[in-house]
Design a protein around this motif. Structure first.
Motif: not given
Length: 830
Positions: A301-313
């Motif tokens: 963000v913001p080069t490739l996306a307006d928002c990035c979230f990463i889920d760990i499970v």
């Protein structure tokens, strides 16, 4: 399925061993070996997880068998189960790799299943350690980044293959290794690296040229740190080839005179390439994976996306950690987190993070408003969120390392008329691959840190617990030597010394028990034991410590509960440990309860307290060796954290189970032990007796032929069937059986398969070729040690009505015959 190879030429001993094993292991397949040829065939196939062998065999001995197995399958656990060995044999066997030695006697039968379980657990632990070492080495070998360790003068100590490839070497050169690394750098560059290392202790991301063995130059990024090992200064280095990036940068510089469109495309490509390079640098720069992933999200963000979230499970894919989030604005972040919680990470949704983790297929949606239109129409909350955030396109890519599902990365764009493409998806997958490797490495590293921390904490606690009773012992001993104490103080001093000496004795006994457990040397003296007596003795032992804290011990001991096979001393140790633990963690004026009940064929002991309780985080580790919920110097309760580990091991050695329950801290705890009762054998006998009565009408007057070339098996089956009222003719060959059928016209046939001259298959084919009047339709059961699925199918195909594998279960044999006879009579009446 657990596959055991049982080597014993005594069929009765094999029968006993198999029945004992089947009580403990539900999903079990036992291949029995009675002669040398069968052993050779079994070793050739190798389809077993563990071997149990007698020592005295007709054709060999257990030591030779052990060596033959270990030669071909060195990791396979082997247990010697014998009554003909000696101490010298046991010692020699252990030197040759034997996992356990169990005496073949009624009081030790329960030890066989415990020995099998322990041997399998040790084998699994050894394999896990080997696998972990292999994974670390594989990871090191597969990295494209060169990693090395060297002395301060440049002598190479160790490196990975990528480092040798960077230098242009297939293997390390022969001869002196001094100043080897320096030879490949420009002199000024290397001098600056060493100077910066001496000043700062590290060098981060220095870009310079490296001259390879063939004389060619490449661009590299170098990071180095100083490490002290045994007082010697060591350099740990990372070298990454950035020649492609440098070449791309150089080529792009040459395109500056092109049209604006071309310049913009080149700039975008450069940004993507640089981003991947920067991401790679970030992901290997730290083992704190959440911090690293946060940096990665902010790189997207913001080069490739307006928002990035990463889920760990977690591995069960149901527990999500708090996501790592980066967004162009705080408003977007808040709205996207709502969207994620209710839709993208929702357990009910047939799209999003959970679907990607389930299928391991990435999800690319190029036109969110149209794709979500049916859902938007039905869901007012989603409609509101979509109006506020206006997501146009998104990508979700799984994070996978070593076939482990670690989480997922999600990109969203809110830019009008902007849709992600396959190129963007490829970029996301490249980042995800790097991120997954970083997470996996960090988790492996954390596991090793946890193991070391637990060890260090235990050693610190051990030192404290051993020194603490020494202080009053030595102090009062010196005062006694001064002979200045009056009679009352002398008695007090001696009582204090005795009490603390007993504490230290208990610590040493626990340590010795754990040592025996870890070496597989803890043995039981098994005999029938009355649990109520054991519990009362343990209660008496802890009575004074309970009274000192005004703790009431309430007991309800069911007199119906019969005996168990076990070691009286060790079972009392189990109950004493649980009661002591309960009293230790229960505040003054509290209550401890102990119950003895019968649960089906199990004796159940419950120990409840109103004490400190166990936190949900620690509950899964409560029986682990060297684990304590509180190991800090400020901890309130002493001890080494070994008692419950010893409890679990002793209970499992007795063929039982133990578990802990607690609603949380301050809510007390309950420990539940289940042990197999001797009563269960009586119940089985009772049930068999009932079956005998119920089936008396079926077996009354029934004439059965039993054929088996093994006299012991023949006598056993004959005895079982005669007990149920059948008239049995016992025969030892197929030829005798054919003659008996023609002469006696029997009602039923029970036949072995593996017989000399004519086996059971050939026998039944000849019988089925006879007319009905000659006995050609006689019902028949194959009773055999050939127990595979293929053997069963072959038996049924030649005309047997059923196939029963040895060692036989009498109830199964009787029930099978009853069922076949009843069906046959039903057809006759119809």
């Amino acid at each position: 399925m657990l596959r055991i190879l049982l080597i014993d030429d005594n069929p009765n001993d094999r029968l006993i061993a198999v029945r004992q094993l089947k009580r403990e292991f539900a999903d079990l397949k036992v291949e029995q070996v009675a002669i040398a040829d069968e052993l050779a065939q079994a070793l050739e196939r190798g389809q077993f997880d563990l071997v149990i062998t007698d020592y005295q065999l007709r054709w060999s001995n257990g030591l030779e068998v052990l060596r033959a197995i270990k030669t071909r399958y060195p990791d396979c656990p082997v247990i010697m189960f014998t009554n003909s060995g000696t101490q010298e044999v046991a010692v020699e066997a252990m030197k040759s790799g034997l996992d356990d030695y169990v005496v073949k006697s009624p009081q030790h039968y329960v030890r066989l299943t415990a020995a099998v379980r322990s041997a399998l657990e040790r084998a699994v632990a050894r394999q896990k350690a080997v696998n972990l070492e292999v994974r670390f080495q594989t990871l090191l070998n597969r990295l494209n980044v060169g990693i090395y360790r060297a002395t301060i003068d440049g002598s190479l100590l160790e490196c990975n293959p990528a480092f040798l490839r960077l230098l242009g070497l297939g293997t390390l050169p022969e001869g002196p290794a001094s100043r080897l690394i320096e030879l490949y750098f420009q002199p000024e560059d290397y001098a600056q690296l060493i100077e910066q290392l001496r000043e700062n202790g590290e060098v981060r991301d220095r870009e310079m040229q490296l001259r390879r063995a063939d004389g060619s130059l490449i661009w590299v990024r170098v990071s180095k740190t100083f490490t002290k090992i045994d007082g010697i200064t060591i350099i740990d280095g990372l070298i990454e080839d950035i020649s492609d990036r440098k070449q791309v940068e150089l080529e792009r510089e040459q395109l500056l005179s092109r049209e604006q469109v071309a310049r913009m495309e080149a700039e975008a490509e450069k940004q993507n390439y640089s981003l991947l390079s920067e991401a790679s640098r970030l992901l290997v720069s730290s083992l704190d994976y959440r911090t690293t992933l946060a940096k990665l999200a902010n790189l997207v963000v913001p080069t490739l996306a307006d928002c990035c979230f990463i889920d760990i499970v977690e591995t069960n894919l149901t527990v999500f950690e708090e996501p790592v989030v980066a967004a162009a604005t705080p408003d977007i972040e808040a709205l996207v987190l709502l969207l994620r919680r209710h839709y993208f990470a929702s357990a009910e949704a047939d799209f999003g993070v959970r679907k990607v983790l389930r299928t391991l297929e990435p999800e690319l949606v190029t036109d969110v408003p149209n794709a979500f239109l049916p859902l938007i129409r039905q869901d007012a909350e989603l409609r509101r969120l979509m109006r506020q955030i206006e997501v146009q396109s998104y990508i979700i890519v799984p994070l996978v390392a070593r076939d482990r599902k670690l989480g997922a990365i999600t990109w969203l764009t809110t830019q009008p008329n902007h849709s992600y493409s396959m190129i963007d998806l490829a970029m996301a997958q490249a980042l995800a691959q790097r991120a997954a490797t970083a997470i996996d490495n960090a988790q492996l590293y954390q596991q090793s840190l946890d193991a070391n921390r637990i060890k260090d904490e235990f050693l610190a606690v051990l030192s404290h617990e051993i020194r603490t009773p020494l202080n009053p012992i030595l102090g009062w001993a010196k005062l006694l030597r001064s002979k200045k104490l009056d009679e009352k103080k002398t008695a007090f001093a001696l009582e204090t010394i005795e009490r603390n000496a007993q504490l230290q004795t208990k610590l040493i006994e626990d340590l010795l028990d754990i040592s025996r457990i870890l070496r597989g040397k803890l043995n039981l003296n098994v005999c029938p034991v009355d649990l109520a007596t054991i519990i009362r003795a343990a209660m008496e032992t802890v009575r004074l410590s309970a009274e000192a804290k005004s703790i009431q011990i309430h007991s309800e001991l069911d007199s119906v509960v019969c005996q168990v096979f076990g070691d009286a001393g060790r079972l009392q140790q189990v109950v004493w440990n649980l009661l002591s633990n309960a009293i230790k963690f229960t505040p003054e004026g509290g209550q401890v309860e102990i119950y003895l009940e019968q649960d089906d064929s199990q004796a159940q002991i419950l120990v409840k307290d109103t004490g400190k309780g166990i936190s949900p985080d620690f509950l899964p580790y409560v029986f682990d060796t060297f684990r304590q919920a509180d190991s800090a110097t400020t901890r309130k309760f002493g001890g080494l954290g070994l008692g419950l580990a010893i409890v679990r091991y002793l209970v499992e050695m007795h063929g039982g189970t133990v578990l802990a329950e607690s609603s949380g801290e301050g809510q007390g705890a309950t420990f539940i032990i289940n042990l197999p009762m001797i009563l269960s054998e009586l119940q089985v006998s009772s049930k068999e007796s009932e079956a005998t009565t119920a089936n008396a009408s079926v077996f009354a007057g029934l004439q059965i032929l039993v054929v088996d070339d093994d006299p012991d098996s023949l006598e056993l089956v004959t005895f079982i069937l005669e007990q149920y009222g059948a008239t049995v003719r016992a025969l030892s060959s197929a030829t005798e059986t054919l003659a008996a059928i023609a002469q006696l016209k029997p009602d039923f046939l029970v036949s072995d398969i593996g017989m000399p001259e004519m086996d059971g298959y050939m026998l039944l084919r000849q019988i089925r070729s006879l007319s009905p009047e000659q006995g050609g339709r006689i019902p028949a059961i194959a009773l055999t040690a050939y127990a595979s699925e293929g053997d069963e199918q072959q038996a049924l195909s030649v005309g047997f009505q059923a196939h029963i594998a040895k060692p036989i279960d009498p109830a199964q044999l009787v029930a099978t015959i009853t069922n076949i006879v009843q069906k046959s009579r039903g057809k006759g009446e119809g």
